[in-house]
Write a protein that holds these residues in place. Structure first.
Motif, PDB file in Angstrom:
ATOM      1  N   HIS A 101       0.856  -1.182   0.000  1.00  0.00           N
ATOM      2  CA  HIS A 101       0.000   0.000   0.000  1.00  0.00           C
ATOM      3  C   HIS A 101       0.893   1.232   0.000  1.00  0.00           C
ATOM      4  O   HIS A 101       2.113   1.136   0.151  1.00  0.00           O
ATOM      5  CB  HIS A 101      -0.980  -0.001   1.177  1.00  0.00           C
ATOM      6  CG  HIS A 101      -0.353   0.154   2.520  1.00  0.00           C
ATOM      7  ND1 HIS A 101       0.156  -0.910   3.228  1.00  0.00           N
ATOM      8  CD2 HIS A 101      -0.155   1.249   3.300  1.00  0.00           C
ATOM      9  CE1 HIS A 101       0.631  -0.484   4.383  1.00  0.00           C
ATOM     10  NE2 HIS A 101       0.464   0.813   4.457  1.00  0.00           N
ATOM     11  N   GLU A 102       0.264   2.378  -0.225  1.00  0.00           N
ATOM     12  CA  GLU A 102       1.013   3.617  -0.295  1.00  0.00           C
ATOM     13  C   GLU A 102       0.702   4.493   0.906  1.00  0.00           C
ATOM     14  O   GLU A 102      -0.445   4.609   1.329  1.00  0.00           O
ATOM     15  CB  GLU A 102       0.675   4.397  -1.575  1.00  0.00           C
ATOM     16  CG  GLU A 102       1.396   3.907  -2.817  1.00  0.00           C
ATOM     17  CD  GLU A 102       0.768   2.659  -3.438  1.00  0.00           C
ATOM     18  OE1 GLU A 102      -0.455   2.497  -3.257  1.00  0.00           O
ATOM     19  OE2 GLU A 102       1.481   1.876  -4.068  1.00  0.00           O
ATOM     20  N   LEU A 103       1.740   5.096   1.462  1.00  0.00           N
ATOM     21  CA  LEU A 103       1.600   6.154   2.460  1.00  0.00           C
ATOM     22  C   LEU A 103       2.093   7.426   1.786  1.00  0.00           C
ATOM     23  O   LEU A 103       3.297   7.592   1.577  1.00  0.00           O
ATOM     24  CB  LEU A 103       2.427   5.854   3.705  1.00  0.00           C
ATOM     25  CG  LEU A 103       1.920   4.713   4.597  1.00  0.00           C
ATOM     26  CD1 LEU A 103       2.900   4.442   5.721  1.00  0.00           C
ATOM     27  CD2 LEU A 103       0.545   5.043   5.158  1.00  0.00           C
ATOM     28  N   GLY A 104       1.159   8.291   1.408  1.00  0.00           N
ATOM     29  CA  GLY A 104       1.537   9.413   0.563  1.00  0.00           C
ATOM     30  C   GLY A 104       1.989   8.871  -0.778  1.00  0.00           C
ATOM     31  O   GLY A 104       1.282   8.101  -1.423  1.00  0.00           O
ATOM     32  N   ASP A 105       3.185   9.231  -1.184  1.00  0.00           N
ATOM     33  CA  ASP A 105       3.744   8.711  -2.438  1.00  0.00           C
ATOM     34  C   ASP A 105       4.748   7.590  -2.197  1.00  0.00           C
ATOM     35  O   ASP A 105       5.443   7.161  -3.123  1.00  0.00           O
ATOM     36  CB  ASP A 105       4.441   9.849  -3.208  1.00  0.00           C
ATOM     37  CG  ASP A 105       3.467  10.935  -3.642  1.00  0.00           C
ATOM     38  OD1 ASP A 105       2.313  10.594  -3.942  1.00  0.00           O
ATOM     39  OD2 ASP A 105       3.867  12.127  -3.652  1.00  0.00           O
ATOM     40  N   VAL A 106       4.826   7.099  -0.977  1.00  0.00           N
ATOM     41  CA  VAL A 106       5.820   6.089  -0.619  1.00  0.00           C
ATOM     42  C   VAL A 106       5.194   4.699  -0.633  1.00  0.00           C
ATOM     43  O   VAL A 106       4.168   4.465   0.013  1.00  0.00           O
ATOM     44  CB  VAL A 106       6.433   6.376   0.770  1.00  0.00           C
ATOM     45  CG1 VAL A 106       7.480   5.315   1.122  1.00  0.00           C
ATOM     46  CG2 VAL A 106       7.058   7.769   0.798  1.00  0.00           C
ATOM     47  N   PRO A 126      11.108   0.236  -0.113  1.00  0.00           N
ATOM     48  CA  PRO A 126      12.192   0.227  -1.113  1.00  0.00           C
ATOM     49  C   PRO A 126      12.840   1.585  -1.324  1.00  0.00           C
ATOM     50  O   PRO A 126      14.065   1.676  -1.471  1.00  0.00           O
ATOM     51  CB  PRO A 126      11.474  -0.254  -2.386  1.00  0.00           C
ATOM     52  CG  PRO A 126      10.261  -0.995  -1.899  1.00  0.00           C
ATOM     53  CD  PRO A 126       9.839  -0.297  -0.657  1.00  0.00           C
ATOM     54  N   GLU A 127      12.023   2.640  -1.356  1.00  0.00           N
ATOM     55  CA  GLU A 127      12.549   3.977  -1.643  1.00  0.00           C
ATOM     56  C   GLU A 127      13.600   4.407  -0.624  1.00  0.00           C
ATOM     57  O   GLU A 127      14.568   5.102  -0.948  1.00  0.00           O
ATOM     58  CB  GLU A 127      11.392   4.979  -1.659  1.00  0.00           C
ATOM     59  CG  GLU A 127      11.797   6.406  -1.985  1.00  0.00           C
ATOM     60  CD  GLU A 127      10.609   7.342  -1.984  1.00  0.00           C
ATOM     61  OE1 GLU A 127      10.753   8.489  -1.518  1.00  0.00           O
ATOM     62  OE2 GLU A 127       9.521   6.928  -2.446  1.00  0.00           O
ATOM     63  N   LYS A 128      13.418   3.969   0.630  1.00  0.00           N
ATOM     64  CA  LYS A 128      14.348   4.342   1.698  1.00  0.00           C
ATOM     65  C   LYS A 128      15.305   3.206   2.062  1.00  0.00           C
ATOM     66  O   LYS A 128      16.231   3.406   2.845  1.00  0.00           O
ATOM     67  CB  LYS A 128      13.558   4.747   2.944  1.00  0.00           C
ATOM     68  CG  LYS A 128      12.558   5.867   2.732  1.00  0.00           C
ATOM     69  CD  LYS A 128      13.254   7.192   2.488  1.00  0.00           C
ATOM     70  CE  LYS A 128      12.252   8.319   2.385  1.00  0.00           C
ATOM     71  NZ  LYS A 128      12.900   9.646   2.188  1.00  0.00           N
ATOM     72  N   ASN A 129      15.039   2.016   1.518  1.00  0.00           N
ATOM     73  CA  ASN A 129      15.817   0.811   1.848  1.00  0.00           C
ATOM     74  C   ASN A 129      15.855   0.580   3.356  1.00  0.00           C
ATOM     75  O   ASN A 129      16.910   0.353   3.960  1.00  0.00           O
ATOM     76  CB  ASN A 129      17.239   0.894   1.300  1.00  0.00           C
ATOM     77  CG  ASN A 129      17.938  -0.467   1.355  1.00  0.00           C
ATOM     78  OD1 ASN A 129      17.294  -1.511   1.226  1.00  0.00           O
ATOM     79  ND2 ASN A 129      19.248  -0.458   1.559  1.00  0.00           N
ATOM     80  N   ILE A 130      14.675   0.639   3.973  1.00  0.00           N
ATOM     81  CA  ILE A 130      14.584   0.400   5.412  1.00  0.00           C
ATOM     82  C   ILE A 130      13.536  -0.685   5.682  1.00  0.00           C
ATOM     83  O   ILE A 130      12.643  -0.940   4.864  1.00  0.00           O
ATOM     84  CB  ILE A 130      14.231   1.674   6.201  1.00  0.00           C
ATOM     85  CG1 ILE A 130      12.865   2.219   5.763  1.00  0.00           C
ATOM     86  CG2 ILE A 130      15.316   2.719   6.072  1.00  0.00           C
ATOM     87  CD1 ILE A 130      12.370   3.345   6.655  1.00  0.00           C
ATOM     88  N   PHE A 131      13.674  -1.298   6.850  1.00  0.00           N
ATOM     89  CA  PHE A 131      12.779  -2.361   7.288  1.00  0.00           C
ATOM     90  C   PHE A 131      12.271  -2.000   8.687  1.00  0.00           C
ATOM     91  O   PHE A 131      13.057  -1.618   9.552  1.00  0.00           O
ATOM     92  CB  PHE A 131      13.514  -3.696   7.330  1.00  0.00           C
ATOM     93  CG  PHE A 131      14.154  -4.061   6.015  1.00  0.00           C
ATOM     94  CD1 PHE A 131      13.492  -4.843   5.092  1.00  0.00           C
ATOM     95  CD2 PHE A 131      15.432  -3.596   5.705  1.00  0.00           C
ATOM     96  CE1 PHE A 131      14.088  -5.173   3.882  1.00  0.00           C
ATOM     97  CE2 PHE A 131      16.031  -3.912   4.494  1.00  0.00           C
ATOM     98  CZ  PHE A 131      15.353  -4.700   3.585  1.00  0.00           C
ATOM     99  N   GLY A 149       1.087   4.821  12.041  1.00  0.00           N
ATOM    100  CA  GLY A 149       1.609   6.015  12.677  1.00  0.00           C
ATOM    101  C   GLY A 149       3.117   5.980  12.806  1.00  0.00           C
ATOM    102  O   GLY A 149       3.808   6.969  12.533  1.00  0.00           O
ATOM    103  N   VAL A 150       3.668   4.830  13.220  1.00  0.00           N
ATOM    104  CA  VAL A 150       5.121   4.680  13.367  1.00  0.00           C
ATOM    105  C   VAL A 150       5.819   4.941  12.031  1.00  0.00           C
ATOM    106  O   VAL A 150       6.788   5.712  11.954  1.00  0.00           O
ATOM    107  CB  VAL A 150       5.471   3.274  13.883  1.00  0.00           C
ATOM    108  CG1 VAL A 150       6.973   3.024  13.800  1.00  0.00           C
ATOM    109  CG2 VAL A 150       4.994   3.100  15.322  1.00  0.00           C
ATOM    110  N   VAL A 151       5.317   4.296  10.978  1.00  0.00           N
ATOM    111  CA  VAL A 151       5.955   4.435   9.657  1.00  0.00           C
ATOM    112  C   VAL A 151       5.809   5.861   9.134  1.00  0.00           C
ATOM    113  O   VAL A 151       6.762   6.450   8.604  1.00  0.00           O
ATOM    114  CB  VAL A 151       5.364   3.415   8.668  1.00  0.00           C
ATOM    115  CG1 VAL A 151       5.959   3.619   7.277  1.00  0.00           C
ATOM    116  CG2 VAL A 151       5.623   1.989   9.148  1.00  0.00           C
TER     117      VAL A 151
END
Length: 260
Positions: A101-106, A126-131, A149-151
């Motif tokens: 799913h998308e959060l904003g454009d992410v 993927p855009e931030k390469n974070i988990f 909220g955390v993300v």
């Protein structure tokens, strides 16, 4: 199943706190799980681990979950072709073992799970390469909303905190009858039936079980375990418009109208 998971995933990724579950052992730093009845925390019943297999039988923690996702998307567990098939998402955002799913454009890719009051959620961005991963052994609101909220906060995206001061109210049974009906939303695949019983409202989506709704100020009705809020509209006299409501769950908002 447990042997295959241990050989193909746990040993390969060197996960230290992931294994197929047995009876909960608090001496082994394993948590019991709880539900909340609105007033108290109640110890959950414990499923026998011979039953759930891959649908709730695994034990893990957030550190291992992020390590697992890093190995998966890093090509250490499945072939590029298989990983591509896992990310063949349909219109609702569901793939094979993953959702999107998308959060904003992410774009956010991951999966969640739950059993006996335990819940987990883990994603790859993927855009931030974070988990990011989160576990809970009891919650009195939607863990999905907490995780969103955390993300969102981590990514610097707008996030509206829930109003925890919202006051629960009682509604007379005679008025509750005004909400009864079948409601539909254009483009939403399920209808929602509202009924009243024993002084409470219940909602039931097509083909699913009924769930209770708590009444709050501002014409709002909530089912916190699933993060569902129904907000009824106003008529020209600023009274409740019993024929329409907006259903909110996570980032989605859907306008329902009562069928005549």
């Amino acid at each position: 199943y447990s042997e295959v998971v241990a050989e193909k995933i746990i040993k390969k990724v060197k996960l230290q706190n992931t294994y197929y579950g047995k009876a909960i052992n608090i001496v082994n730093k394993e948590a019991s799980s709880y539900s909340n009845d609105g007033k108290d925390w109640v110890l959950e019943k414990e499923s026998d681990m011979s039953v759930p297999l891959g649908a709730g039988g695994m034990v893990s923690n957030p550190t291992d979950l992020t390590m697992f996702f890093k190995a998966l998307f890093g090509g250490r567990l499945v072939s590029p072709s298989s990983l591509g098939q896992m990310q063949d998402f349909n219109e609702e955002g569901y793939g094979r073992g993953l959702f999107k799913h998308e959060l904003g454009d992410v774009k956010v890719i991951g999966h969640n799970g739950g059993i006996d009051g335990f819940e987990s959620n883990a994603v790859y961005i993927p855009e931030k390469n974070i988990f990011i991963a989160i576990n809970a052994n009891g919650s009195n609101m939607s863990l999905g909303d907490v995780f969103e909220g955390v993300v969102s906060i981590y990514l610097g995206l707008p996030f509206e905190f829930p109003n925890f001061d919202l006051k629960e109210i009682e509604i007379l049974e005679e008025e509750l009858k005004n909400y009864d009906g079948v409601y539909a939303c254009l483009g939403f695949p399920l209808e929602i039936t509202i009924t009243n019983s024993d002084g409470k409202l219940f909602a039931q989506a097509t083909g699913q079980g009924a769930f209770p709704l708590k009444a709050y100020e501002g014409r709002q009705f909530k089912f916190d375990p699933a993060g569902i809020t129904l907000i009824f509209g106003e008529d020209e006299n600023e009274a409740v418009d019993y024929k329409t409501f907006v259903l909110k769950q996570g980032p989605g908002a859907y306008e329902f109208k009562r069928k005549e």
